[in-house]
Write an enzyme that holds these catalytic residues in place. Structure first.
Site, PDB file in Angstrom:
ATOM      1  N   GLU A 129       0.853  -1.181   0.000  1.00 36.15           N
ATOM      2  CA  GLU A 129       0.000   0.000   0.000  1.00 36.15           C
ATOM      3  C   GLU A 129       0.893   1.237   0.000  1.00 36.15           C
ATOM      4  OE1 GLU A 129      -2.788   0.457   3.248  1.00 36.15           O
ATOM      5  OE2 GLU A 129      -3.755   2.130   2.248  1.00 36.15           O
ATOM      6  N   GLY A 261       2.961   1.970  10.463  1.00 38.44           N
ATOM      7  CA  GLY A 261       2.914   1.287  11.761  1.00 38.44           C
ATOM      8  C   GLY A 261       2.660  -0.200  11.542  1.00 38.44           C
ATOM      9  N   ALA A 262       1.702  -0.485  10.667  1.00 40.85           N
ATOM     10  CA  ALA A 262       1.329  -1.865  10.407  1.00 40.85           C
ATOM     11  C   ALA A 262       0.500  -1.891   9.135  1.00 40.85           C
ATOM     12  CB  ALA A 262       0.520  -2.426  11.563  1.00 40.85           C
ATOM     13  N   MET A 263       0.276  -3.111   8.619  1.00 37.10           N
ATOM     14  CA  MET A 263      -0.422  -3.214   7.339  1.00 37.10           C
ATOM     15  C   MET A 263      -1.345  -4.424   7.321  1.00 37.10           C
ATOM     16  SD  MET A 263      -0.930  -1.919   4.395  1.00 37.10           S
ATOM     17  CE  MET A 263      -2.114  -2.656   3.289  1.00 37.10           C
ATOM     18  N   GLU A 264      -2.551  -4.170   6.802  1.00 39.27           N
ATOM     19  CA  GLU A 264      -3.649  -5.140   6.897  1.00 39.27           C
ATOM     20  C   GLU A 264      -3.701  -6.168   5.779  1.00 39.27           C
ATOM     21  OE1 GLU A 264      -4.045  -1.766   6.167  1.00 39.27           O
ATOM     22  OE2 GLU A 264      -5.609  -1.498   4.661  1.00 39.27           O
ATOM     23  N   HIS A 297      -7.075  -2.526  14.845  1.00 42.13           N
ATOM     24  CA  HIS A 297      -7.242  -1.743  13.621  1.00 42.13           C
ATOM     25  C   HIS A 297      -6.957  -2.614  12.387  1.00 42.13           C
ATOM     26  CE1 HIS A 297      -7.015   2.001  11.174  1.00 42.13           C
ATOM     27  NE2 HIS A 297      -6.175   1.278  10.462  1.00 42.13           N
ATOM     28  N   GLU A 298      -5.823  -3.276  12.385  1.00 46.28           N
ATOM     29  CA  GLU A 298      -5.454  -4.070  11.198  1.00 46.28           C
ATOM     30  C   GLU A 298      -6.421  -5.236  11.028  1.00 46.28           C
ATOM     31  OE1 GLU A 298      -3.522  -2.476   9.411  1.00 46.28           O
ATOM     32  OE2 GLU A 298      -2.678  -1.182  10.962  1.00 46.28           O
ATOM     33  N   HIS A 301      -9.699  -4.154   9.482  1.00 47.28           N
ATOM     34  CA  HIS A 301      -9.606  -3.890   8.041  1.00 47.28           C
ATOM     35  C   HIS A 301     -10.052  -5.107   7.218  1.00 47.28           C
ATOM     36  CE1 HIS A 301      -8.056   0.049   7.181  1.00 47.28           C
ATOM     37  NE2 HIS A 301      -6.924  -0.082   7.833  1.00 47.28           N
TER      38      HIS A 301
HETATM   39  N1  SER Z   1      -3.324   0.729   5.737  1.00 44.38           N
HETATM   40  C1  SER Z   1      -2.384   0.850   6.819  1.00 44.38           C
HETATM   41  C2  SER Z   1      -3.166   1.095   8.061  1.00 44.38           C
HETATM   42  O1  SER Z   1      -3.899   2.025   8.194  1.00 44.38           O
HETATM   43  C3  SER Z   1      -1.405   1.921   6.553  1.00 44.38           C
HETATM   44  O2  SER Z   1      -1.173   2.813   7.545  1.00 44.38           O
HETATM   45  O3  SER Z   1      -3.154   0.326   8.920  1.00 44.38           O
HETATM   46 ZN    ZN Z   2      -5.751   1.500   8.502  1.00 46.48          ZN
END
Ligand code: SER
Ligand code: ZN
Length: 667
Positions: A129, A261-264, A297-298, A301
């Site tokens: 992303e 920070g992280a990726m889904e 959060h991840e 998603h």
């Molecule tokens: N899509 C990722 C997130 O929001 C990039 O920051 O977790």
């Molecule tokens: Zn996100």
């Protein structure tokens, strides 16, 4: 030297991609400096674009070895290759479905931009992303092109991971199959010498899911909290949104070098290790809260972002605003709701309001960009979440739930837009959201000023909204602003519980009749809209609200502004600390109905930064030494005057003095 600005991408230019990939097969032969990527993609013409079209595939920093269409290798002359990608003229393509095959070579070790496939401490990993997949192979790298992927990895690394479910593996290879059509930005691959913390989760319809957190050998004993957070997130999404997980495995990998920070990525979330690893010896309460929030959060998603994705990057808030809103709800349910709300508003004011005041002010749904990576902003994420909070207060919790059910139903497997999102709310609740849409299209923070009038038992609040021009947007028509208001009578009892006033005009009055005495208003409860509230309130009223307001956000806000005013006065005049503040603090401290974290937050004195800003706003030059010494003097006075109650509260709360990462749940 003059530099030419690249042409911006415009929302209004959107066109669907002329071909649809129905199946993507990728084979990776991994080598640090020269990895080979073999792709086989079945394309079929997209009926949404009639006629014949050239095939353009994005591709950057790729060494192209060969291309074949329906098994026939193409001559170099049949391809037009640039730094951005490759084009095959329509005349060179079969009239109907065809098989694209290509092989490219890439250099993961030399990839220091950390986009595409790269190496982090000897581990192969990916970040696609927003537009990283084009650095892995030639592909229509745009979110509205969705396809099922099958991946084979060949490498001497012991652990080989990709999206979806594991299908087969042997020494030096593994195959993965992801049945859910996804855009390329959700592709992921990890290969490394990793160990896992395994666990399982059974979804409410009975699907058993294998969970793993993959880390370096020495880090295994620091994954427990992340795993616990993941399982709680999975349960919460089933309970709160009716969303179940949809694959046999869910993998999380922690790596040290990561831009975001992280990726889904579907079924294979990749995290910066500081958002996974924690141990009681080194992690703070805040570290635990952050890990829990980002894991959630991840995970969230998976539905808001992956199953339903964005049509184009202009719609980024569709997945990010909604997923931030969902992780905020989750944290409030796990911990203290009021403390979470206050923290979120502090972040919004510090980051998003500041963004809106400067040259980078942009709408939650922008209509042009030059570099999408610069649009992962507080406006898209945090203000995007606020806009959803407003929608929810306008349609109510039941309306919100109905709209979300319809959203998942109607758009599952699709790439959607903000128009689609608003339409489900209109269809589910019958509300016209034409004016509300301005929250998505218009930049800037509205300022809300208030006038009060009292006569013969009728109290009137008159609001005026004003949004200053922002770059490219001079006119700011009025927005719908949900203003949550409560009224208290002079003895502190609430005479009007929280009521949402819907402001739609530039200037608008709301009357409250039949009141025995002039009330004290509590305005913008829960920070019901991302606006700046301009209202002169004296110290007596602030102390009153701090002691009596039933709305925790406004209670805290009253205390914060009171303490700030008191301190500013002390700094400017050397006044004695206000005893009114001390006694209001005492009331909060001893109020057992409030949770301890919230009371602690209310008693926190304003930061030096906050004071300096207020001094500046008032036309004074901040003196850091005075800010420090007066803050200390006020803190001492509070400590001396409240010595006994503070000691009692402390003794009641403390146990054996050991740190525990258990969270205070809302009862
Ligand atoms: N899509 C990722 C997130 O929001 C990039 O920051 O977790
Ligand atoms: Zn996100």
């Amino acid at each position: 030297m003059t530099e030419t600005q690249p042409a911006p991408t415009l929302l209004k230019d959107y066109q669907p991609f002329p071909f649809t990939p129905t199946q993507v097969d990728l084979t990776f032969r991994l080598k640090p400096k020269a990895s080979r990527v073999l792709s086989k993609i079945r394309f079929t013409p997209n009926p949404a674009r009639s006629g014949r079209h050239d095939l353009f595939l994005n591709g950057e920093k790729l060494k192209l070895l060969w291309v074949a269409i329906d098994g026939q290798k193409l001559d170099a002359g049949a391809l037009h290759v640039t730094d951005e990608g490759l084009t095959i003229a329509a005349s060179q393509l079969p009239d109907g479905p065809f098989l694209w095959e290509a092989e490219v070579e890439i250099d993961p070790e030399g990839n220091t931009a950390l986009e595409g496939l790269y190496m982090s401490g000897g581990i192969y990993c990916t970040q696609c992303e927003a537009e990283g997949f084009r650095k892995i192979t030639y592909y229509p790298d745009r979110p509205d092109v969705m396809a099922p992927f099958r991946v084979r990895i060949e490498s001497n690394m012991p652990v080989l991971l990709s999206n979806g479910n594991p299908v087969a593996s042997g020494p030096g290879w593994a195959e993965w199959d992801d049945p859910w059509p996804k855009p390329a930005y959700l592709f992921a691959l990890v290969a490394g010498d990793l160990v896992n913390l395994p666990d399982t989760f059974t979804t409410r319809s009975g699907r058993k899911v294998d969970l793993n957190i993959w880390v370096r050998k020495g880090d295994l004993d620091r994954c427990g909290y992340a795993m616990d957070s993941l399982k709680r997130s999975m349960t919460w999404d089933e309970d709160a949104y009716g969303r179940e997980y949809d694959l046999d495995v869910f993998n999380i990998v922690a790596v040290d070098d990561f831009n975001m920070g992280a990726m889904e990525n579907k079924g294979l979330n990749i995290f910066n290790s500081k958002l996974v690893l924690a141990s009681p010896e080194t992690a703070t309460d805040l570290d635990y809260e952050r890990i829990e929030g980002v894991i959630a959060h991840e995970y969230f998603h998976n539905w808001t972002g992956n199953r339903i994705t964005c049509r184009d990057w202009f719609q980024l808030c569709l997945k990010e605003g909604l997923t931030v809103f969902r992780d905020q709800q989750f944290t409030s349910d796990m911990r203290s709701g009021p403390v979470k709300r206050i923290d979120d508003v502090l972040t919004l004011r510090a980051r998003q309001f500041r963004e809106d005041m400067g040259p980078l002010s942009h709408p939650v749904r922008p209509d042009s960009y030059i570099e999408i990576n610069n649009f992962y902003t507080a406006t898209i994420y945090e203000k995007g979440a606020e806009v959803i909070g407003m929608l929810r207060s306008l349609v109510g919790t039941d309306g919100y739930r109905r709209a979300l059910d319809l959203y998942f139903d109607r758009h599952d497997g699709h790439a959607a837009t903000i128009e689609d999102w608003l339409k489900v709310f209109e269809d589910a609740t019958g509300r016209d959201l034409t004016q509300f849409k301005r929250w998505y299209t218009d930049a800037g923070t509205p300022r809300l000023s208030v006038l009060e009038a009292w006569s013969d038992g009728t109290y009137t609040l008159t609001f005026r909204q004003e949004t200053a021009p922002t770059p490219g947007q001079d006119e700011k028509p009025p927005r719908v602003i949900p203003i949550a208001v409560g009224l208290l009578n002079p003895n502190g009892d609430e005479v009007l519980p929280t009521t949402i006033l819907e402001m739609t005009e530039k200037m608008q009055s709301f009357r409250f009749e039949g009141l025995a005495s002039r009330p004290v208003p509590s305005i913008l409860r829960g920070f019901s809209a991302p606006v700046v509230l301009d209202r002169k309130v004296d110290q007596a009223e602030r102390a009153f609200l701090l002691a009596h307001d039933t709305d925790p956000f406004n209670k805290w806000e009253a205390g914060r502004t009171l303490a700030r005013d008191v301190l500013i006065q002390m700094i400017l005049t050397g006044d004695e600390p206000s005893l009114r503040l001390v006694s209001a603090f005492e009331t909060v401290l001893l109020d057992e109905s409030l949770d301890p974290a919230f009371r602690a937050l209310c008693l926190r004195l304003p930061s030096a930064d906050d004071l300096a800003q207020s001094l500046k706003d008032g036309g004074h030059i901040p003196d850091p030494e005075r800010i420090h010494s007066e803050t200390l003097r006020l803190a001492r006075t509070i400590a001396e005057r409240l010595q006994k109650p503070l000691a009692t509260v402390f003794t009641n709360l403390s146990d054996d003095g050991r740190f525990r990462n258990t969270v205070a749940r809302r009862s």
